[in-house]
Design a protein around this motif. Structure first.
Motif, mmCIF file in Angstrom:
data_model
loop_
_atom_site.group_PDB
_atom_site.id
_atom_site.type_symbol
_atom_site.label_atom_id
_atom_site.label_comp_id
_atom_site.label_asym_id
_atom_site.label_seq_id
_atom_site.Cartn_x
_atom_site.Cartn_y
_atom_site.Cartn_z
ATOM 1 N N HIS A 40 -1.007 -11.684 -17.070
ATOM 2 C CA HIS A 40 0.138 -10.822 -16.766
ATOM 3 C C HIS A 40 -0.088 -10.141 -15.414
ATOM 4 N N ASN A 41 0.923 -9.399 -14.957
ATOM 5 C CA ASN A 41 0.878 -8.805 -13.619
ATOM 6 C C ASN A 41 1.155 -7.310 -13.646
ATOM 7 N N ALA A 42 0.543 -6.610 -12.706
ATOM 8 C CA ALA A 42 0.906 -5.228 -12.398
ATOM 9 C C ALA A 42 0.806 -5.092 -10.894
ATOM 10 N N GLY A 43 1.899 -4.664 -10.256
ATOM 11 C CA GLY A 43 1.896 -4.615 -8.806
ATOM 12 C C GLY A 43 2.895 -3.631 -8.258
ATOM 13 N N SER A 44 3.101 -3.699 -6.952
ATOM 14 C CA SER A 44 4.035 -2.835 -6.235
ATOM 15 C C SER A 44 3.774 -1.358 -6.517
ATOM 16 N N PRO A 45 2.519 -0.892 -6.345
ATOM 17 C CA PRO A 45 2.218 0.500 -6.685
ATOM 18 C C PRO A 45 2.573 1.475 -5.557
ATOM 19 N N GLN A 46 2.847 2.724 -5.935
ATOM 20 C CA GLN A 46 2.970 3.818 -4.971
ATOM 21 C C GLN A 46 2.349 5.047 -5.625
ATOM 22 N N ASN A 103 0.809 -1.218 0.000
ATOM 23 C CA ASN A 103 0.000 0.000 0.000
ATOM 24 C C ASN A 103 0.841 1.267 0.000
ATOM 25 N N GLY A 104 0.297 2.297 -0.599
ATOM 26 C CA GLY A 104 0.857 3.648 -0.546
ATOM 27 C C GLY A 104 -0.301 4.627 -0.509
ATOM 28 N N ILE A 105 -0.116 5.803 0.100
ATOM 29 C CA ILE A 105 -1.214 6.745 0.310
ATOM 30 C C ILE A 105 -0.760 8.154 -0.072
ATOM 31 N N ALA A 106 -1.638 8.909 -0.715
ATOM 32 C CA ALA A 106 -1.383 10.321 -1.009
ATOM 33 C C ALA A 106 -2.627 11.129 -0.683
ATOM 34 N N SER A 107 -2.440 12.397 -0.322
ATOM 35 C CA SER A 107 -3.577 13.258 -0.014
ATOM 36 C C SER A 107 -3.990 14.042 -1.255
ATOM 37 N N THR A 108 -5.296 14.266 -1.374
ATOM 38 C CA THR A 108 -5.837 15.011 -2.502
ATOM 39 C C THR A 108 -7.107 15.695 -2.026
ATOM 40 N N ILE A 109 -7.933 16.154 -2.955
ATOM 41 C CA ILE A 109 -9.141 16.881 -2.592
ATOM 42 C C ILE A 109 -10.266 16.416 -3.516
ATOM 43 N N ASP A 110 -11.440 16.207 -2.966
ATOM 44 C CA ASP A 110 -12.607 15.799 -3.763
ATOM 45 C C ASP A 110 -13.676 16.883 -3.606
ATOM 46 N N ASN A 111 -13.734 17.774 -4.589
ATOM 47 C CA ASN A 111 -14.715 18.873 -4.549
ATOM 48 C C ASN A 111 -14.714 19.597 -3.202
ATOM 49 N N GLY A 112 -13.535 19.968 -2.747
ATOM 50 C CA GLY A 112 -13.432 20.733 -1.508
ATOM 51 C C GLY A 112 -13.259 19.907 -0.248
ATOM 52 N N ARG A 113 -13.492 18.585 -0.336
ATOM 53 C CA ARG A 113 -13.288 17.717 0.837
ATOM 54 C C ARG A 113 -11.887 17.147 0.803
ATOM 55 N N GLU A 114 -11.226 17.170 1.962
ATOM 56 C CA GLU A 114 -9.924 16.500 2.037
ATOM 57 C C GLU A 114 -10.124 15.007 1.807
ATOM 58 N N ALA A 115 -9.232 14.420 1.018
ATOM 59 C CA ALA A 115 -9.350 12.992 0.725
ATOM 60 C C ALA A 115 -7.964 12.365 0.703
ATOM 61 N N LEU A 116 -7.921 11.073 1.011
ATOM 62 C CA LEU A 116 -6.709 10.277 0.840
ATOM 63 C C LEU A 116 -7.004 9.205 -0.194
ATOM 64 N N VAL A 117 -6.030 8.919 -1.045
ATOM 65 C CA VAL A 117 -6.153 7.805 -1.990
ATOM 66 C C VAL A 117 -5.079 6.781 -1.655
ATOM 67 N N MET A 118 -5.506 5.556 -1.398
ATOM 68 C CA MET A 118 -4.586 4.440 -1.154
ATOM 69 C C MET A 118 -4.540 3.553 -2.387
ATOM 70 N N VAL A 119 -3.331 3.214 -2.835
ATOM 71 C CA VAL A 119 -3.177 2.243 -3.914
ATOM 72 C C VAL A 119 -2.634 0.942 -3.344
ATOM 73 N N ILE A 120 -3.064 -0.169 -3.927
ATOM 74 C CA ILE A 120 -2.622 -1.496 -3.504
ATOM 75 C C ILE A 120 -2.500 -2.392 -4.726
#
Length: 367
Positions: free
Chosen positions: A273-279, A221-238
């Motif tokens: 096929h594979n796709a992994g190890s995201p950040q 997992n990796g996490i970044a902060s962003t904004i969704d129409n004015g709301r604070e949001a975090l997006v986690m990728v896995i």
């Protein structure tokens, strides 16, 4: 590769429904609020000779950047740190956090107050038949990464089911949120959270953040902060195993990481096929870049070999919906274990191991 996936890739996934195309949700890049450009400016993340694997970056409040990576001297695992004082263009070796004869790897650094940096990593005892005891160990530096001391075990458990791949971020109240992957069954792995309010000295009991009962191997997992129409949001990728082999998915939190919703696909390679190890990292406008490794272009699938590093982009979430772009190549096969860190408002530094820990900048040009 001495990477972590060797010991956790399964031979016997149920293959699930793979009939749908993975292109149904891909935005045409015209719909994005900007354009991502991978720059041809590769640089090493340690002093020459540049070697090591599992590279990650951490920005410090004094403007310097620490890189971290694993080296393998004399049949041991050494967790090393290098430092850049020129904005990530050049790095000089700085320190060793620890070394061991066991499975010591997956180091992640986070500055938690000026000059105080935590290092979290997997630290497993090995027996003749594999790991016998699993730990996520935390060390601390109070001098900007020059000297390190042991602080705590953020999590530990006996074999057989393992824990790996720590990631750390600071919560809104200054607490350290440490997420990691834990196996509950051969076909069930979850992202766990432990929290520290005392700079890593003690940790809360682990809770599973998502998919406790899903027969999926969520990890890296990796996490970044962003904004969704004015709301604070975090997006986690896995990375996960929805179709048997690995694909990349994401989930969104609107309460600083306490609960997660809107699970969706970020990138799915062709079947088998594979796709992994995201950040993931975000730009100033809330747009995001997700880096990952994929063997989608390789005729021979032998995960985690034959993989290239690629990046997809998205604008900020809109009411829980994120449109991801088509991938662009960062580093050709074979490259491993990408990481990413925001460098400034419109640039991220993507890291990977290709014969050593390297990085390239990716620019975001708003439309």
């Amino acid at each position: 590769m001495p990477g972590h996936l060797g010991q956790k890739v399964l031979k016997s996934f149920g293959l699930g429904d793979q009939s749908h195309s993975h292109h149904h949700h891909v935005s045409s890049d015209q719909q994005l609020p900007g354009r991502g450009v991978v720059n041809d400016d590769e640089r090493g993340l340690s002093s020459p000779p540049n070697n090591g694997t599992y590279p990650r970056l951490a920005k410090l409040s004094d403007g310097s950047i620490l890189s971290s990576f694993t080296r393998f001297p004399n049949h041991q695992h050494a967790l090393r740190v290098a430092r850049s004082t020129d904005g990530g263009r050049t790095f000089e070796d700085l320190a060793e956090v620890t070394r061991g004869a066991g499975d010591v790897d997956n180091m992640f650094l986070l500055e938690i107050s000026p000059g105080t940096v935590l290092a979290a990593f997997r630290n497993h005892d090995l027996g003749p038949g594999g790991p016998t005891h699993f730990r996520i160990t935390v060390c601390r530096s109070t001098d900007g990464g020059r000297t390190w001391g042991f602080v705590s075990q953020a999590a530990e458990k006996k074999a057989p089911l393992g824990i790996w791949e720590p990631f750390m971020r600071l919560g809104r109240r200054g607490e350290v949120q440490l997420t990691y992957s834990q196996e509950f069954a051969p076909d069930n792995q979850c992202t766990m959270l432990v929290v520290s309010h005392d700079q890593g000295s003690t940790w809360s009991r682990p809770i599973c953040l998502h998919g406790e009962r899903d027969r999926l191997r969520d990890g890296m997992n990796g996490i970044a902060s962003t904004i969704d129409n004015g709301r604070e949001a975090l997006v986690m990728v896995i990375e996960t195993t929805r179709y048997g082999s690995f694909n990349v998915e994401a989930i969104i939190s609107y309460d600083d990481g306490a609960s997660w919703h809107h699970r969706h696909e970020v990138f799915c390679p062709p079947r088998g096929h594979n796709a992994g190890s995201p950040q993931v990292a975000s730009f100033a406008d809330g747009s995001m870049a997700v880096v990952f490794m994929t063997d989608e272009d390789s005729a021979k699938v032998e995960w985690t070999k034959n993989a290239a590093i690629k990046v997809v982009f998205a604008g900020p979430p809109q009411d829980g919906h994120i449109q991801w772009s088509r991938p662009q190549l960062i580093s050709p096969a074979s490259s491993f274990w990408p990481g990413v860190m925001a460098l400034d408002h419109h640039t991220v530094l993507a890291t990977y191991d290709r014969g050593g820990p390297n990085a390239k900048t990716i620019s975001w040009n708003p439309r």
